[in-house]
Write an enzyme that holds these catalytic residues in place. Structure first.
Site, PDB file in Angstrom:
ATOM      1  N   THR A  76       0.843  -1.203   0.000  1.00 26.41           N
ATOM      2  CA  THR A  76       0.000   0.000   0.000  1.00 26.41           C
ATOM      3  C   THR A  76       0.875   1.248   0.000  1.00 26.41           C
ATOM      4  OG1 THR A  76      -1.913  -1.034   1.055  1.00 26.41           O
ATOM      5  CG2 THR A  76      -1.683   1.340   1.349  1.00 26.41           C
ATOM      6  N   ASN A 155      -5.757  -9.457  -7.346  1.00 31.25           N
ATOM      7  CA  ASN A 155      -5.913 -10.078  -6.029  1.00 31.25           C
ATOM      8  C   ASN A 155      -7.228 -10.839  -5.872  1.00 31.25           C
ATOM      9  OD1 ASN A 155      -6.499  -7.121  -6.171  1.00 31.25           O
ATOM     10  ND2 ASN A 155      -7.595  -7.549  -4.272  1.00 31.25           N
ATOM     11  N   GLN A 183       0.767  -9.519  -5.643  1.00 31.78           N
ATOM     12  CA  GLN A 183       0.239 -10.887  -5.750  1.00 31.78           C
ATOM     13  C   GLN A 183       1.051 -11.779  -6.680  1.00 31.78           C
ATOM     14  OE1 GLN A 183      -2.190 -12.340  -4.091  1.00 31.78           O
ATOM     15  NE2 GLN A 183      -3.275 -10.643  -3.148  1.00 31.78           N
ATOM     16  N   HIS A 205       4.057 -10.053   2.998  1.00 33.19           N
ATOM     17  CA  HIS A 205       3.094 -10.980   3.624  1.00 33.19           C
ATOM     18  C   HIS A 205       2.236 -11.750   2.627  1.00 33.19           C
ATOM     19  CE1 HIS A 205      -1.072  -9.160   3.632  1.00 33.19           C
ATOM     20  NE2 HIS A 205      -0.383  -8.126   3.217  1.00 33.19           N
ATOM     21  N   CYS A 328     -14.145  -8.607  -0.159  1.00 33.72           N
ATOM     22  CA  CYS A 328     -12.797  -8.150  -0.516  1.00 33.72           C
ATOM     23  C   CYS A 328     -12.584  -6.700  -0.105  1.00 33.72           C
ATOM     24  CB  CYS A 328     -12.545  -8.343  -1.996  1.00 33.72           C
ATOM     25  SG  CYS A 328     -12.300 -10.090  -2.350  1.00 33.72           S
TER      26      CYS A 328
END
EC number: 2.8.1.7
Length: 404
Positions: A76, A155, A183, A205, A328
């Site tokens: 982000t 995603n 992703q 992550h 989502c």
């Protein structure tokens, strides 16, 4: 087999044990806890050495120069830094930006902010397969276009854009190209020596590393300039100030090292798991796969079960951790904006479930999950008057419902 079963690897991944081990060595007093910016003693030097080693590991996965990797707090922040940073730096050349309607919110909301600052943004509709083509971008280009941002892997639906072709087009026009690759690391081959990409965002992550750490690739040849959005001690060549979190960075480096090592074998294994799951549910009527069947990563299977509400299906699948299209953008019960952009109607968008598989998914879990999905869909449809009408041959789209 332990319940519940985690099938939401696109939301986050567990940290790989090899990564956790390396991270734990950077925390305690007898470990590598120093500040990498401390130049006057061995604690700082050791920490800096670990940080630079991790920078090399991240660069190695994507075949970049380590000097092109800037640490951030996650994808982000990387998206914000790339898009705002480049837009502000090159604003004197033009104020037109291009992106797609199915980007991650970190890109879309950054673009919205720039619109409030006086930039103009064109939002492209994807194909019904969920892809953005070079032709679409070429048609949207203007004299004052300075930046295009298109994701590598989506995603929600796992579709893979041809960023090589888009990059060739934009480089030939001298327009900056940013790619959100959160992703795609560890799933799709990325070679930044070959790709004509100016900036690329990464997250740890999503690739079996820790949360709270990411990176931004900023090209040196041709040199890309960006304005910092975080100011302070001038860390990361002035692009991103703030004390470097050695343990997080070491974790990201190790995660990307493992990804490079295991990617080929892991993709084969996960493709087999995904195919195994789909074969067991494909007999269900009114089942739709969202997104291209060919240009997608095997880790993602986004399915719509018509005449079943996605939220109620998730509740019925209480032993499975999956996400619904409408979850989502978690807080809202709006249908997924990605599926709406593909042209799916509200009913199909609302009946979608995203299954995402990963490193620790087993065949036993896949078989259990598929069985539970078939049972739940069959049971929920048995309770649905709309399903009865569909089975009786009624065209539900033609019905005029009375207003309450």
């Amino acid at each position: 087999m332990k319940l519940p079963i985690y099938l939401d690897y696109s939301a986050t991944t567990p940290v790989d044990p090899r990564v956790a081990q390396k991270m734990s060595e950077c925390l305690l007093v007898d470990g590598n806890f120093g500040n990498p910016a401390s130049r006057s003693h061995v604690f700082g030097w050791k920490a800096e050495e670990s940080v630079e080693n991790a920078r090399r590991q991240v660069a190695d996965l994507v075949n970049a120069d380590p000097r092109e990797i800037v640490w951030t707090s996650g994808a982000t922040e990387s998206d914000n830094l790339a898009i705002k940073g480049a837009a502000h730096f090159y604003a004197s050349k033009g104020k037109h930006l291009i992106t797609s309607k199915i980007e991650h919110k970190a890109v879309l909301d950054t673009m919205r902010q720039l619109e409030r600052e006086g930039f103009e943004v064109t939002y492209l509709d994807p194909t019904e397969d969920g892809l953005i083509t070079p032709a679409m971008i070429e048609a949207a280009l203007r004299e004052d276009t300075i930046l295009v941002s298109v994701m590598h892997v989506n995603n929600e639906i796992g579709t893979v854009n041809d960023i090589a072709a888009i990059g060739e087009l934009l480089r030939s026009k001298g327009i900056l190209f940013h790619v959100d690759a959160a992703q795609s690391t560890g799933k799709v081959e990325i070679d930044l020596q070959k790709l004509k990409v100016d900036m690329m965002s990464f997250s740890a992550h999503k690739t079996y590393g820790p949360k709270g750490i990411g990176a931004l690739y900023v090209s040196r040849k041709p040199r890309v300039r960006i304005e910092a959005t975080m100011h302070g001690g001038g860390h990361e060549r002035g692009m991103r100030s703030g004390t470097l979190a050695t343990h997080q960075i070491v974790g990201m480096g190790e995660a990307f090292r493992v990804a490079k090592e295991d990617m080929a074998a892991e993709n084969v294994r996960i493709k087999a798991l995904s195919d195994r799951f789909y074969k067991q549910v494909e007999h269900l009527e009114e089942l739709y796969v969202n997104g291209s069947l060919t240009a997608r990563v095997p880790h993602n299977l986004n399915l719509s079960f018509n005449y079943v509400e996605g939220e109620s299906l998730i509740m019925a699948l209480k032993d499975l951790a999956v996400s619904s299209g409408s979850a989502c953008t978690s807080a809202s019960l709006e249908p997924s904006y990605v599926l709406r952009a593909l042209g799916r109607n509200d009913e199909l968008a609302h009946s979608s479930i995203r299954f995402t598989f990963g490193r620790f998914t087993t065949e036993e879990e896949i078989d259990y999950a598929a069985q539970k999905v078939c049972e739940a869909v069959t049971k929920l449809r048995a309770l649905s008057p709309l399903w009865d009408m569909y089975k009786d041959g009624v065209d539900i789209s033609k019905i005029e419902w009375a207003a309450h």
